[in-house]
Design an enzyme around this catalytic site. Structure first.
Site, PDB file in Angstrom:
ATOM      1  N   HIS A 118      11.027 -15.501  16.374  1.00  0.00           N
ATOM      2  CA  HIS A 118      11.737 -14.276  16.745  1.00  0.00           C
ATOM      3  C   HIS A 118      11.141 -13.146  15.918  1.00  0.00           C
ATOM      4  CE1 HIS A 118      15.527 -16.075  18.577  1.00  0.00           C
ATOM      5  NE2 HIS A 118      14.990 -17.138  17.996  1.00  0.00           N
ATOM      6  N   LEU A 119      10.717 -12.092  16.592  1.00  0.00           N
ATOM      7  CA  LEU A 119      10.377 -10.901  15.831  1.00  0.00           C
ATOM      8  C   LEU A 119      11.604 -10.474  15.018  1.00  0.00           C
ATOM      9  CD1 LEU A 119       8.815  -8.311  15.094  1.00  0.00           C
ATOM     10  CD2 LEU A 119       9.644  -7.324  17.251  1.00  0.00           C
ATOM     11  N   HIS A 120      11.438 -10.271  13.726  1.00  0.00           N
ATOM     12  CA  HIS A 120      12.548  -9.739  12.937  1.00  0.00           C
ATOM     13  C   HIS A 120      12.000  -8.799  11.871  1.00  0.00           C
ATOM     14  CE1 HIS A 120      11.333 -13.557  11.075  1.00  0.00           C
ATOM     15  NE2 HIS A 120      11.783 -13.115   9.929  1.00  0.00           N
ATOM     16  N   VAL A 121      12.631  -7.658  11.778  1.00  0.00           N
ATOM     17  CA  VAL A 121      12.230  -6.626  10.821  1.00  0.00           C
ATOM     18  C   VAL A 121      13.224  -6.645   9.665  1.00  0.00           C
ATOM     19  CG1 VAL A 121      11.805  -4.172  10.459  1.00  0.00           C
ATOM     20  CG2 VAL A 121      11.246  -5.225  12.671  1.00  0.00           C
TER      21      VAL A 121
END
Ligand SMILES: [Zn+2]
Length: 160
Positions: A118-121
């Protein structure tokens, strides 16, 4: 730079092996937001406290979809993730009055990512005089505040 054992990283690597054990999928699908530390939900992404934070208030804007990082994210996912980063930063500013932020993405295990799918910032609030230089490199800190306290403070700040 010390390289310490990082329990948050170990836990997240272990959890990311299958979608069934993926912490982001679980947080997306469960509906006990306080238990899962989910602060805000959107259509493509959500805002969640890091359960193993670098500092109090460390949160993440993550895509809801399991499958890919920055390269695979759609424009709609990117837009919502960054909008949630803004929402989170504003809530942190109201609740904690930080002097600055580290905002960033770790991609790949070698770069410190615990969840690969999952893209996570990450959003990490910073204060003048804090000793947490470059927290993305894996420093583990003693936390001054329990996660449920942080959750309640940020939930209130999101509503204000
Ligand atoms: Zn997942």
């Amino acid at each position: 730079m010390r390289r310490l054992w990082a329990p948050w990283r170990m836990a997240w690597i272990g959890a990311a092996k299958t979608p069934a054990g993926c912490v982001f999928c679980n947080a997306r699908d469960n509906r006990d937001d306080r238990k899962d530390l989910v602060l805000e939900r959107g259509e493509h992404a959500f805002l969640i406290l890091n359960a193993f934070p670098y500092a109090s208030g460390h949160l993440m804007a993550a895509t809801a979809r399991h499958g890919g990082g920055l390269r695979e994210a759609t424009a709609a996912e990117m837009a919502e993730v960054m909008a949630l980063v803004q929402v989170g930063m504003r809530a942190l500013s109201r609740a904690y009055r930080p002097d600055g932020f580290n905002v960033g993405v770790n991609e790949g295990r070698v770069a410190g990512a615990g969840v690969l799918d999952h893209l996570h910032v990450h959003v990490v609030p910073r204060w003048n005089g804090d000793t947490n230089f470059m927290p993305v490199l894996g420093e583990v800190r003693v936390l001054p505040e329990a996660l449920d306290v942080t959750y309640d403070r940020l939930s209130a700040a999101l509503d204000s």
